[in-house]
Each structure stands twice: as C-alpha cells, then as structure tokens.
Design a protein around this motif. Structure first.
Motif, short mmCIF file in Angstrom:
data_model
loop_
_atom_site.label_atom_id
_atom_site.label_comp_id
_atom_site.label_asym_id
_atom_site.label_seq_id
_atom_site.Cartn_x
_atom_site.Cartn_y
_atom_site.Cartn_z
N ALA A 130 0.83 -1.21 0.00
CA ALA A 130 0.00 0.00 0.00
C ALA A 130 0.86 1.26 0.00
CB ALA A 130 -0.93 0.00 1.22
N ALA A 131 2.00 1.19 -0.70
CA ALA A 131 2.92 2.32 -0.69
C ALA A 131 2.91 3.11 -1.99
CB ALA A 131 4.35 1.84 -0.40
N GLY A 132 1.96 2.81 -2.89
CA GLY A 132 1.92 3.50 -4.18
C GLY A 132 1.55 4.97 -4.05
N SER A 133 1.85 5.71 -5.12
CA SER A 133 1.57 7.15 -5.13
C SER A 133 0.30 7.52 -5.88
CB SER A 133 2.75 7.90 -5.76
OG SER A 133 3.93 7.68 -5.02
N GLY A 134 -0.27 6.58 -6.63
CA GLY A 134 -1.51 6.86 -7.35
C GLY A 134 -1.37 7.93 -8.42
N SER A 135 -0.25 7.89 -9.16
CA SER A 135 0.01 8.97 -10.13
C SER A 135 -1.04 9.03 -11.23
CB SER A 135 1.41 8.77 -10.74
OG SER A 135 1.54 7.49 -11.31
N ARG A 136 -1.51 7.86 -11.70
CA ARG A 136 -2.53 7.87 -12.77
C ARG A 136 -3.94 8.05 -12.20
NH1 ARG A 136 -0.87 2.64 -16.31
NH2 ARG A 136 -0.39 1.85 -14.24
N TYR A 137 -4.11 7.70 -10.94
CA TYR A 137 -5.43 7.79 -10.30
C TYR A 137 -5.71 9.21 -9.82
CZ TYR A 137 -9.35 6.23 -7.36
OH TYR A 137 -10.59 6.04 -6.80
N GLY A 138 -4.65 9.95 -9.49
CA GLY A 138 -4.82 11.34 -9.07
C GLY A 138 -4.73 11.56 -7.59
N LYS A 139 -4.73 10.48 -6.80
CA LYS A 139 -4.55 10.58 -5.34
C LYS A 139 -4.22 9.19 -4.81
CE LYS A 139 -9.49 10.12 -4.21
NZ LYS A 139 -10.62 10.71 -3.45
N LEU A 140 -4.11 9.06 -3.49
CA LEU A 140 -3.78 7.77 -2.90
C LEU A 140 -5.00 6.86 -2.94
CD1 LEU A 140 -1.61 8.89 0.15
CD2 LEU A 140 -0.84 7.96 -2.04
N LYS A 141 -5.08 6.05 -3.99
CA LYS A 141 -6.27 5.24 -4.23
C LYS A 141 -6.46 4.17 -3.17
CE LYS A 141 -3.49 2.75 -7.66
NZ LYS A 141 -3.39 2.34 -9.07
N GLN A 142 -5.36 3.75 -2.51
CA GLN A 142 -5.51 2.72 -1.49
C GLN A 142 -6.27 3.22 -0.26
OE1 GLN A 142 -2.72 4.03 -2.71
NE2 GLN A 142 -1.01 3.95 -1.28
N PHE A 143 -6.43 4.55 -0.16
CA PHE A 143 -7.16 5.13 0.97
C PHE A 143 -8.43 5.84 0.51
CE2 PHE A 143 -2.60 5.61 2.54
CZ PHE A 143 -2.60 4.38 3.16
N ASP A 144 -8.91 5.50 -0.66
CA ASP A 144 -10.15 6.09 -1.16
C ASP A 144 -11.34 5.30 -0.63
OD1 ASP A 144 -11.78 7.82 -2.48
OD2 ASP A 144 -11.11 7.29 -4.50
N ASP A 145 -12.43 6.00 -0.37
CA ASP A 145 -13.62 5.35 0.22
C ASP A 145 -14.51 4.81 -0.89
OD1 ASP A 145 -14.07 7.93 -0.63
OD2 ASP A 145 -15.50 8.41 0.94
N LEU A 146 -14.27 3.55 -1.27
CA LEU A 146 -14.98 2.94 -2.39
C LEU A 146 -16.15 2.08 -1.93
CD1 LEU A 146 -11.94 1.81 -4.59
CD2 LEU A 146 -13.15 3.99 -4.60
N ILE A 168 2.37 -2.57 4.02
CA ILE A 168 3.56 -1.78 3.72
C ILE A 168 3.10 -0.48 3.07
CG2 ILE A 168 5.80 -1.73 2.59
CD1 ILE A 168 5.44 -4.05 4.60
N THR A 169 3.47 0.64 3.66
CA THR A 169 3.00 1.92 3.15
C THR A 169 4.10 2.97 3.27
OG1 THR A 169 1.15 3.49 3.23
CG2 THR A 169 1.99 2.69 5.36
N LYS A 170 3.79 4.20 2.97
CA LYS A 170 4.75 5.29 3.12
C LYS A 170 4.86 5.68 4.58
CE LYS A 170 3.70 7.35 -1.42
NZ LYS A 170 5.03 7.19 -2.03
N ARG A 171 5.99 6.22 4.96
CA ARG A 171 6.22 6.60 6.36
C ARG A 171 5.13 7.52 6.88
NH1 ARG A 171 11.37 10.16 7.29
NH2 ARG A 171 12.40 8.31 6.45
N GLU A 172 4.70 8.48 6.07
CA GLU A 172 3.73 9.46 6.55
C GLU A 172 2.34 8.87 6.74
OE1 GLU A 172 4.35 10.38 2.06
OE2 GLU A 172 5.54 9.68 3.78
#
Length: 296
Positions: free
Chosen positions: A7-23, A49-53
C-alpha cells in the motif's frame, strides 16, 4: 497465515492515494474487502507496507475495525532500509520497488504468506485458493501464484501493466512484464512492444503465496541491483522479476492457482465508478456485510 498488502503506491494515474479512497458502501477502503476475505479464510496476521507518513493513520484505521484477535503490523517502506553494508551514490526520491516492499516485512513474517496489492479487488474464492494451498503445501521451496484471465483484468479507461504468464502442468515457467496493454475493439495489444494477445492468457495480478526463503534471496538481489545499477535515480526491483530469478536458479517452483474470482482495480480515476458499483452490488447480494466489519 499472514496477508501482506502493498500500500505504498503514489496513485500517479489515479490522481490521489487510491488505497485510501472510500470505495465501499460505508466508505470502506478497497483493501478492507480483501482483508475481510482473508480473515474469513483463516488468515490471522495482516501486514501492510506503506509510506512513512501514512503508517500511523493506516494502523489506527485498521486497528479500529479489524477483530481484536487479528495481529496487525503496518510498516514503512524506507529508501534507506538496505542490506548491511550496502550504500549508493546519487539522488533518488522513492524506494526500490515491489520486491523491496516485500523485504520490508522480513522481521515480522516467519511463515508462509500471501501478497496482494492494496488497490486491487481479488475476490473471495481467490483467498480460498491461497489458503488451501498454504494449508496443504509442505515444501519450503514451493510458492504459488493466483492467476487471472488477461481479458478480465483490463481497464476501459487506458493501458495497464500486466505480467503475462506461461505454465506447464500447473507450474509457472515464465512471466513477462508488458507495460502498456490496451484493448481496442477485439484487439488486445501491448503498445510498447507491439505484442498481441488473445485475452485468454494467464495474468499475474501480484497475488503471490511465498515462503520466508524469499527474504534472504531479496537481500542478495537488492545488494547486486544497487551495486551494479547505472540508473540509481529511477531503477526498481519488481517482485515478479525476483521470483522469476528464483525459478531460473532452481531455488523454487511456483504452482499456478485458479482464482475462480472476479478481479477489478482502480488504475485510473475513471475506474472508481466501476469499483464502487461492484462493491455495492456484492453488498446488496449479501456477499459482504455493511459496514464490512459489522458481523466479524
């Protein structure tokens, strides 16, 4: 049994952190449905596994929702988390790829474990296949890949990267990464290489079942990669490449496991509507409670 979520992706093509989007119907993350399916199939340990922040946020989010008997580890994939004695020169902004993300969990996993992307939906039967394999497999050198049919993994909104697999007697023999596969009418083609597909090929969606032996292998693989790589700024080590190398060295074999499930992902922002509708439909059909943690 352990489930590791990347879960450490940046979502560059999605436009935001898609792993934390409320779907989900009640605002659930997509990964929550995978975790639910895993727990229903006897997984007892969740590693993300995610980003430090995002570590504290994700740990709190999951801790408030998951059953109390489920062990949770949320770890940061750090650029400077490297094998002992390994250094590099030059500038680099992001960590070292998906194999490195898996390696991040080396100190919290000591048994067989499944790996998935946090921003993909894999389906309930896929987790049953993975769980059954873990329970029945007695070999430390036998891994698994839950595979999907290529035509069922494409996006209507743009090209996607896919690992196209070949197998023999249900054993993975090769996997080739294509970075720009797109469907246009009846044609499925990789725009980068020009390769064409029937759509019936097996595709890896990064749902692997691994043994702890992968961690020391990645230690050496990562060490060699950094010492011998001319592209320190952008080069990455991908999990399928590491597993392919392990197969090539006769260190492991990989069973191809039937998914028997629907897959969907959210590569592009336009994919969100489809994901939301599918999760709502499955909830309406009582495949999931609402909220998803209501009855577990």
């Amino acid at each position: 049994m352990t489930l590791l979520l990347m879960a450490a992706g940046s979502g560059s093509r999605y436009g935001k952190l898609k792993q934390f989007d409320d779907l989900g119907p009640k605002g659930e993350f997509l990964m929550e449905f995978s975790i639910y399916d895993a727990i229903k199939n006897d997984f007892e340990h969740i590693v993300a596994i995610t980003k430090r922040e995002n570590v504290d946020y994700l740990k709190e989010h999951l801790s408030q929702r998951l059953p109390k008997n489920i062990k949770i580890d949320v770890l940061a994939q750090e650029l400077d988390d490297l094998p002992e004695g390994v250094t590099y020169s030059g500038e680099r902004a992001k960590p070292w790829g998906t194999a490195h993300a898996v390696w991040t969990a080396r100190n919290v996993i000591d048994g067989p474990f499944a790996i998935i992307n946090a921003d993909d939906y894999y389906g309930q039967n896929a987790f049953k296949s993975a769980a059954d394999f873990i329970k029945s497999n007695k070999s430390d050198s036998t891994y698994g890949l839950v595979a999907y049919t290529l035509k069922n993994t494409l996006s209507e909104h743009g090209s996607v990267s896919r690992g196209v697999c070949n197998s023999e007697n249900n054993k993975l023999t090769s996997i080739h990464e294509y970075i720009q596969i797109e469907k246009n009418g009846d044609t499925i083609k990789d725009l980068d290489s020009g390769a064409e597909f029937t759509g019936e090929e097996l595709a890896s969606m990064n749902f692997w079942v691994c043994q702890p032996s992968i961690f020391p292998f990645i230690t050496g693989y990562l060490t060699d990669f950094i010492k011998n790589n001319d592209n320190i700024a952008k080069g990455e080590i991908y999990l399928p490449f590491a597993i392919k190398e392990m197969i090539g060295q006769d260190l492991i074999d990989v069973d191809v496991l039937p998914s028997k499930s629907q897959w969907f992902g959210v590569t592009y922002a336009s994919d969100k509507d489809t994901a939301v509708a599918e999760l709502q439909k499955m909830t309406d059909n009582n495949e999931y409670p609402s909220p998803v943690w209501d009855n577990i």
